[in-house]
Motif scaffolding. Structure first.
Motif, PDB file in Angstrom:
ATOM      1  N   HIS A   1       0.730  -1.146   0.082  1.00  0.00           N
ATOM      2  CA  HIS A   1      -0.099  -0.042   0.088  1.00  0.00           C
ATOM      3  C   HIS A   1       1.079   1.242   0.043  1.00  0.00           C
ATOM      4  N   LEU A   2       0.220   2.286  -0.225  1.00  0.00           N
ATOM      5  CA  LEU A   2       0.742   3.590  -0.400  1.00  0.00           C
ATOM      6  C   LEU A   2       0.014   4.574   0.604  1.00  0.00           C
ATOM      7  N   HIS A   3       0.597   5.263   1.485  1.00  0.00           N
ATOM      8  CA  HIS A   3      -0.178   6.317   2.558  1.00  0.00           C
ATOM      9  C   HIS A   3      -0.321   7.857   1.948  1.00  0.00           C
ATOM     10  N   PHE A   4      -1.347   8.423   2.103  1.00  0.00           N
ATOM     11  CA  PHE A   4      -1.539   9.718   1.713  1.00  0.00           C
ATOM     12  C   PHE A   4      -2.338  10.849   2.552  1.00  0.00           C
ATOM     13  N   GLU A   5      -2.001  11.800   2.846  1.00  0.00           N
ATOM     14  CA  GLU A   5      -2.955  13.027   3.461  1.00  0.00           C
ATOM     15  C   GLU A   5      -3.304  14.034   2.538  1.00  0.00           C
ATOM     16  N   VAL A   6      -4.664  14.707   2.639  1.00  0.00           N
ATOM     17  CA  VAL A   6      -4.815  15.625   1.633  1.00  0.00           C
ATOM     18  C   VAL A   6      -5.015  16.964   2.610  1.00  0.00           C
ATOM     19  N   TYR A   7      -4.258  17.863   2.130  1.00  0.00           N
ATOM     20  CA  TYR A   7      -4.392  19.281   2.874  1.00  0.00           C
ATOM     21  C   TYR A   7      -5.255  20.274   2.077  1.00  0.00           C
ATOM     22  N   PRO A   8      -5.826  21.387   2.647  1.00  0.00           N
ATOM     23  CA  PRO A   8      -6.584  22.331   1.732  1.00  0.00           C
ATOM     24  C   PRO A   8      -5.499  23.276   0.896  1.00  0.00           C
ATOM     25  N   SER A   9      -4.321  23.425   1.365  1.00  0.00           N
ATOM     26  CA  SER A   9      -3.406  24.094   0.415  1.00  0.00           C
ATOM     27  C   SER A   9      -1.925  23.834   1.078  1.00  0.00           C
ATOM     28  N   LEU A  10      -0.961  24.248   0.128  1.00  0.00           N
ATOM     29  CA  LEU A  10       0.368  24.126   0.434  1.00  0.00           C
ATOM     30  C   LEU A  10       0.674  24.868   1.804  1.00  0.00           C
ATOM     31  N   ALA A  11       0.107  25.901   1.970  1.00  0.00           N
ATOM     32  CA  ALA A  11       0.356  26.653   3.201  1.00  0.00           C
ATOM     33  C   ALA A  11      -0.069  25.974   4.332  1.00  0.00           C
ATOM     34  N   LYS A  12      -1.255  25.253   4.413  1.00  0.00           N
ATOM     35  CA  LYS A  12      -1.593  24.467   5.517  1.00  0.00           C
ATOM     36  C   LYS A  12      -0.998  23.097   5.728  1.00  0.00           C
ATOM     37  N   ALA A  13      -0.254  22.581   4.817  1.00  0.00           N
ATOM     38  CA  ALA A  13       0.538  21.270   4.858  1.00  0.00           C
ATOM     39  C   ALA A  13       1.774  21.239   5.521  1.00  0.00           C
TER      40      ALA A  13
END
Length: 275
Positions: free
Chosen positions: A190-202
């Protein structure tokens, strides 16, 4: 597996983002919105365009506006996220925004070896009928071909490879250049990932809007694990299934990636991610 806090920081992602935004503002004054959109396209850490295989954005857009628009299942980030929620936070380090994640960066110098894998994720906005979610950020990470996670596993505690952040383009797409991960005991590949609203928030896990995982198809795993360097994964794959995996056992249809290519020339896995 041992936890370790990496206390070596550069100027940080906040510095990278502020520099990027200022550069976009200046370019926008000279070339308008069209050039500003071009600047937003992903590139690797050296500024070179991504070498990943291209896909048809037209078909992706059509898929986004038809059929089911259910959010991808929320999953655990696991014990080795590197997002500050459990030990070190790689998101605060300058250099994390990149498309090619095979090599470590900063003070680390290792490079993960294995069958080349291009990872294409298309992030969709469920509040807008699964239209493309542009301007979001995706943090992706996974183990190496020995089943080790950089920054945590004893053999690679001082490495930070196979981790990276990308901003979604106007089609909601991000592309990472990586290697095919191992199958380690107790888990389906598997691969893990997270989604953020923007680069500034990541920059911290507190800001993420989704966490999930991509399952890799069995036939592809078997083909990869028959190649050099993956011998341990042959046995571990035979001892687990998607139905017995503690993440995918409750359903994996929306998390199973589609793979094209070959072991000899490189593979590409794609997945649409409604959030």
């Amino acid at each position: 597996m041992h936890h370790h806090h990496d206390d070596i920081f550069d100027r940080g992602l906040q510095f990278d983002v502020s520099t990027l935004l200022e550069r976009r503002r200046i370019l926008g004054l000279f070339a308008g919105a069209g050039l500003a959109t071009l600047v937003g396209c992903s590139s690797d850490s050296t500024g070179a365009p991504s070498t990943a295989a291209s896909t048809s954005t037209g078909s992706e857009s059509a898929a986004a506006t038809s059929g089911s628009c259910a959010e991808i299942p929320e999953e655990t980030a696991g014990p080795y996220p590197g997002d500050g929620s459990n030990g070190p936070n790689i998101l605060s380090q300058s250099g994390i925004v990149r498309s090619d994640i095979r090599a470590s960066f900063g003070s680390a110098s290792g490079t993960a070896q294995g069958v080349p894998l291009t990872i294409d994720l298309t992030i969709q906005d469920t509040s807008a009928n699964c239209s493309a979610l542009s301007g979001a950020a995706v943090y992706l990470w996974h183990c190496d071909r020995d089943g080790n996670y950089s920054m945590y596993s004893e053999a690679v505690t001082n490495e930070n490879y196979l981790r990276g952040v990308q901003e979604t383009d106007s089609s909601g797409k991000v592309t990472f250049t990586s290697i095919f991960p191992a199958c380690y005991p107790g888990r389906w590949p598997h691969l893990h990932f997270e989604v953020y609203p923007s680069l500034a928030k990541a920059t911290t896990a507190d800001n993420k809007i989704a966490t999930s995982q991509v399952a890799l198809p069995k036939d592809t795993c078997e083909a990869v694990y028959a190649s050099e360097g993956y011998s341990e994964s042959v046995r571990t794959l035979s001892e687990v299934s998607l139905e017995s995996d503690n993440i995918f056992s409750d359903g994996h249809t929306s998390q199973l990636g589609t793979v094209t290519g070959s072991v000899s020339s490189g593979l590409t896995v794609t997945l649409s991610v409604p959030v």
